[in-house]
Design a protein around this motif. Structure first.
Motif, mmCIF file in Angstrom:
data_model
loop_
_atom_site.group_PDB
_atom_site.id
_atom_site.type_symbol
_atom_site.label_atom_id
_atom_site.label_comp_id
_atom_site.label_asym_id
_atom_site.label_seq_id
_atom_site.Cartn_x
_atom_site.Cartn_y
_atom_site.Cartn_z
ATOM 1 N N GLY A 106 0.811 -1.208 0.000
ATOM 2 C CA GLY A 106 0.000 0.000 0.000
ATOM 3 C C GLY A 106 0.848 1.263 0.000
ATOM 4 N N LEU A 107 1.917 1.288 0.786
ATOM 5 C CA LEU A 107 2.804 2.456 0.805
ATOM 6 C C LEU A 107 3.561 2.606 -0.511
ATOM 7 N N LEU A 108 3.897 1.466 -1.123
ATOM 8 C CA LEU A 108 4.498 1.535 -2.456
ATOM 9 C C LEU A 108 3.526 2.187 -3.433
ATOM 10 N N TRP A 109 2.281 1.803 -3.349
ATOM 11 C CA TRP A 109 1.247 2.321 -4.247
ATOM 12 C C TRP A 109 1.099 3.834 -4.092
ATOM 13 N N TYR A 110 1.229 4.305 -2.844
ATOM 14 C CA TYR A 110 1.084 5.734 -2.578
ATOM 15 C C TYR A 110 2.403 6.501 -2.693
ATOM 16 N N GLY A 111 3.437 5.857 -3.253
ATOM 17 C CA GLY A 111 4.694 6.538 -3.511
ATOM 18 C C GLY A 111 5.551 6.803 -2.295
ATOM 19 N N MET A 112 5.531 5.888 -1.333
ATOM 20 C CA MET A 112 6.348 6.035 -0.120
ATOM 21 C C MET A 112 7.234 4.799 0.063
ATOM 22 N N PRO A 113 8.128 4.520 -0.880
ATOM 23 C CA PRO A 113 8.904 3.280 -0.839
ATOM 24 C C PRO A 113 9.854 3.181 0.353
ATOM 25 N N THR A 114 10.408 4.306 0.826
ATOM 26 C CA THR A 114 11.378 4.233 1.915
ATOM 27 C C THR A 114 10.741 3.781 3.227
ATOM 28 N N LEU A 115 9.428 3.947 3.354
ATOM 29 C CA LEU A 115 8.733 3.533 4.574
ATOM 30 C C LEU A 115 8.080 2.165 4.450
ATOM 31 N N ALA A 116 8.045 1.622 3.258
ATOM 32 C CA ALA A 116 7.228 0.433 2.998
ATOM 33 C C ALA A 116 7.589 -0.739 3.905
ATOM 34 N N LEU A 117 8.849 -1.153 3.905
ATOM 35 C CA LEU A 117 9.241 -2.331 4.661
ATOM 36 C C LEU A 117 9.191 -2.089 6.168
ATOM 37 N N ALA A 118 9.630 -0.908 6.610
ATOM 38 C CA ALA A 118 9.612 -0.604 8.046
ATOM 39 C C ALA A 118 8.187 -0.557 8.583
ATOM 40 N N ALA A 119 7.293 0.111 7.852
ATOM 41 C CA ALA A 119 5.896 0.179 8.282
ATOM 42 C C ALA A 119 5.232 -1.193 8.203
ATOM 43 N N GLY A 120 5.604 -1.985 7.181
ATOM 44 C CA GLY A 120 5.075 -3.334 7.089
ATOM 45 C C GLY A 120 5.492 -4.182 8.282
ATOM 46 N N LEU A 121 6.763 -4.041 8.719
ATOM 47 C CA LEU A 121 7.247 -4.785 9.888
ATOM 48 C C LEU A 121 6.495 -4.354 11.146
ATOM 49 N N ALA A 122 6.269 -3.057 11.294
ATOM 50 C CA ALA A 122 5.502 -2.571 12.439
ATOM 51 C C ALA A 122 4.078 -3.128 12.427
ATOM 52 N N ALA A 123 3.463 -3.175 11.248
ATOM 53 C CA ALA A 123 2.113 -3.730 11.138
ATOM 54 C C ALA A 123 2.098 -5.216 11.470
ATOM 55 N N ARG A 124 3.146 -5.933 11.070
ATOM 56 C CA ARG A 124 3.228 -7.367 11.379
ATOM 57 C C ARG A 124 3.200 -7.595 12.884
ATOM 58 N N PHE A 125 4.016 -6.864 13.622
ATOM 59 C CA PHE A 125 4.054 -7.035 15.079
ATOM 60 C C PHE A 125 2.734 -6.596 15.717
ATOM 61 N N ALA A 126 2.181 -5.485 15.251
ATOM 62 C CA ALA A 126 0.956 -4.956 15.861
ATOM 63 C C ALA A 126 -0.224 -5.907 15.683
ATOM 64 N N ILE A 127 -0.431 -6.397 14.457
ATOM 65 C CA ILE A 127 -1.563 -7.297 14.201
ATOM 66 C C ILE A 127 -1.372 -8.633 14.912
ATOM 67 N N HIS A 128 -0.139 -9.108 14.953
ATOM 68 C CA HIS A 128 0.138 -10.344 15.683
ATOM 69 C C HIS A 128 -0.249 -10.191 17.152
ATOM 70 N N ALA A 129 0.169 -9.088 17.773
ATOM 71 C CA ALA A 129 -0.125 -8.871 19.184
ATOM 72 C C ALA A 129 -1.624 -8.712 19.432
ATOM 73 N N ILE A 130 -2.306 -7.954 18.587
ATOM 74 C CA ILE A 130 -3.744 -7.728 18.775
ATOM 75 C C ILE A 130 -4.518 -9.036 18.645
ATOM 76 N N THR A 131 -4.141 -9.855 17.677
ATOM 77 C CA THR A 131 -4.805 -11.152 17.513
ATOM 78 C C THR A 131 -4.613 -12.032 18.733
ATOM 79 N N ILE A 132 -3.391 -12.067 19.261
ATOM 80 C CA ILE A 132 -3.104 -12.872 20.450
ATOM 81 C C ILE A 132 -3.887 -12.363 21.651
ATOM 82 N N LEU A 133 -3.966 -11.042 21.794
ATOM 83 C CA LEU A 133 -4.708 -10.460 22.922
ATOM 84 C C LEU A 133 -6.179 -10.863 22.890
ATOM 85 N N PHE A 134 -6.786 -10.849 21.705
ATOM 86 C CA PHE A 134 -8.190 -11.242 21.593
ATOM 87 C C PHE A 134 -8.378 -12.735 21.845
#
Length: 506
Positions: free
Chosen positions: A179-207
């Motif tokens: 999605g960030l690649l699509w919106y022209g933000m390539p330098t943030l793509a992988l870092a933001a993707g990694l942050a999303a991976r940890f966040a969604i993993h934690a939220i799923t476990i909490l539920f």
């Protein structure tokens, strides 16, 4: 509150409890297998797309963030989930105290990441690293809050929720990165993707993990958990160091090209054992902890699991080692051929590494996590001495020495397991002999395939098919009945005794 069934009672109670245990083990392996397949498919497909759109610099930055994340999660957990899983009797005070300890550690980790980001970015000469590290702070807070929920799920062998969390986390990574690649933000793509991976993993476990009991931490519960958790943290820290120090030293002493060939060889040999650990190995800790007071049953389970590992890891790794030149040339191209010799030299040691996937689970189950520290601390010292001592001989000498270190440490680690379980080392050898015989037959088949390919003068994929086809046929012929029974245990009836670890537990 005692949330684990008591281990005292008559033989029928033990039998009933063990039937539940092995049924839960089989379901956990099934769930992990499906999740690992989906995660790897998503990861490979996603990386193909991302690799075409991003630069090597972006992936170099991502690698640093992954390393930082590894050590940050090590501090976040600090052995607390392992202490919760291992302890036979847990009270609400243990859960509450563990949660508060995890929150405190998460605050510490996030604070260090946020405050130390500029310094690390300057040290690594990667300005973008500052923003990437700070993106991870809130996800690490969420992961800290989910530590006790994760431990409850693992303790109860509810790996379906953990598997779902892994899949959803990978989907989140790809969606955010692309999605960030699509919106022209390539330098943030992988870092933001990694942050999303940890966040969604934690939220799923909490539920999925349920609500943590309310209350304040107690010093008594902290003492109960702290001693074991501290030993686990020490062992995990030394393990992380001993598993990565060789890459640092080889890059520093032999150069980046040698490190590239060494890393390629190591990753190829470790691919199958790592997948086996993700599918079955990580289920052994809660399973073995349920058997901590039934040493004879634990010994049988460990021997059968070792036999299971030998039938998967030995044939595949040995065949890949023999076919290393052709495998590397066809898949990665001729420029990677220098990785073939290190791969063949590392094979002996890494074969034994694959067979020791569950030794830590035995140490923890028998309340000796310090053994893990001793093994990995010794390994760290030997790796450093070996690489410095053999650096002048080049990558060949270093690979031979590195393999020898793993042989020595595997034998030492297995000897400690045998001592804890009251079994002889010969019992372990007997358990893995069927896998060794199968590996020998597959090795003969792959050699015959290489001779045939050379005689026919084939090239490319045809050569690979001629080389790997015969051992695949031999493996399927020898293991078809076992595979079908394992498949039936894992995907069939719910109340069953899986062949993987319980062939002799009735």
């Amino acid at each position: 509150m005692n949330d684990r069934a008591p281990v005292i009672g008559d033989a029928s109670e033990h039998a009933e409890r063990n039937r539940w245990l092995w049924s839960a083990f089989a379901r956990s392996v099934r769930d992990n297998m499906v999740a690992e397949f989906v995660v790897q498919a998503l990861r490979i497909g996603g990386m193909v797309v991302l690799a075409r759109a991003l630069s090597p610099h972006d992936f170099g930055l991502f690698k640093i963030l992954v390393v930082v994340s590894t050590f940050a999660m090590l501090v976040n957990e600090a052995g607390i989930p392992d202490a919760l899983i291992q302890r036979r009797d847990l009270t609400p005070a243990h859960h509450v105290t563990a949660w508060w300890m995890s929150i405190g550690l998460a605050l510490l980790t996030s604070g260090l990441l946020y405050g130390g980001a500029p310094a690390l970015a300057h040290l690594m000469k990667m300005p973008e690293l500052r923003q990437g590290m700070r993106l991870l702070c809130i996800p690490f807070m969420l992961e800290g809050a989910a530590v006790t929920a994760n431990a409850r799920l693992r303790r109860d062998l509810r790996f379906s929720a953990l598997a779902a969390a892994d899949v959803l986390a990978e989907v989140a990574f790809l969606c955010v990165a692309i999605g960030l690649l699509w919106y022209g933000m390539p330098t943030l793509a992988l870092a933001a993707g990694l942050a999303a991976r940890f966040a969604i993993h934690a939220i799923t476990i909490l539920f999925a993990g349920g609500r943590t009991p309310l209350g304040l931490p107690t010093s008594a519960a902290a003492r109960d958990l702290g001693q074991f958790a501290t030993k686990v943290l020490g062992g995990r820290t030394v393990d992380a160091l001993s598993s990565n120090i060789d890459f640092v030293l080889i890059g520093r002493l032999l150069g980046s090209s040698a490190l590239g060939f060494y890393s390629m060889a190591w990753d190829l040999l470790r691919f199958v054992p790592d997948r086996v650990f993700r599918i079955a190995g990580r289920v052994t800790l809660p399973t073995f902890c349920h058997l901590q007071d039934q040493t004879d049953q634990l010994a049988k389970a460990y021997l059968n699991f070792s036999g299971y590992l030998s039938r998967i890891i030995l044939p595949i790794v040995i065949c890949a080692t023999i076919a290393a030149p052709e495998l590397i040339k066809i898949i990665y191209g001729p420029k990677w051929l220098p990785a073939a010799v290190p791969m063949q030299l590392l094979a002996c040691g890494l074969l034994l590494v694959g067979l020791r996937l569950a030794i830590g689970s035995v140490y923890y189950a028998k309340n000796h996590p310090e053994f893990d520290f001793y093994v990995h601390a010794t390994r760290l010292v030997l790796v450093v001495i070996t690489i410095f001592g053999l650096a002048k001989t080049g990558l060949v000498g270093v690979s031979m020495g590195r393999s020898a270190v793993e042989v020595v440490m595997s034998i030492a680690g297995q000897w400690l397991v045998c001592m804890l379980l009251g079994i002889g080392f010969t019992d372990l050898v007997v358990a893995i002999l069927p896998g060794a015989r199968l590996a020998l037959m597959c090795a003969i088949a792959v050699i015959a395939g290489k001779i045939t390919a050379n005689a026919c003068g084939t090239q490319g994929v045809a050569t690979l098919l001629l080389i790997m086809g015969p051992p695949a046929i031999v493996y399927c012929w020898r293991e078809s009945s076992t595979a079908m029974r394992m498949f039936g245990d894992t995907f069939g009836r719910r109340e069953t005794t899986p062949i993987v670890v319980a062939q002799e537990l009735q």
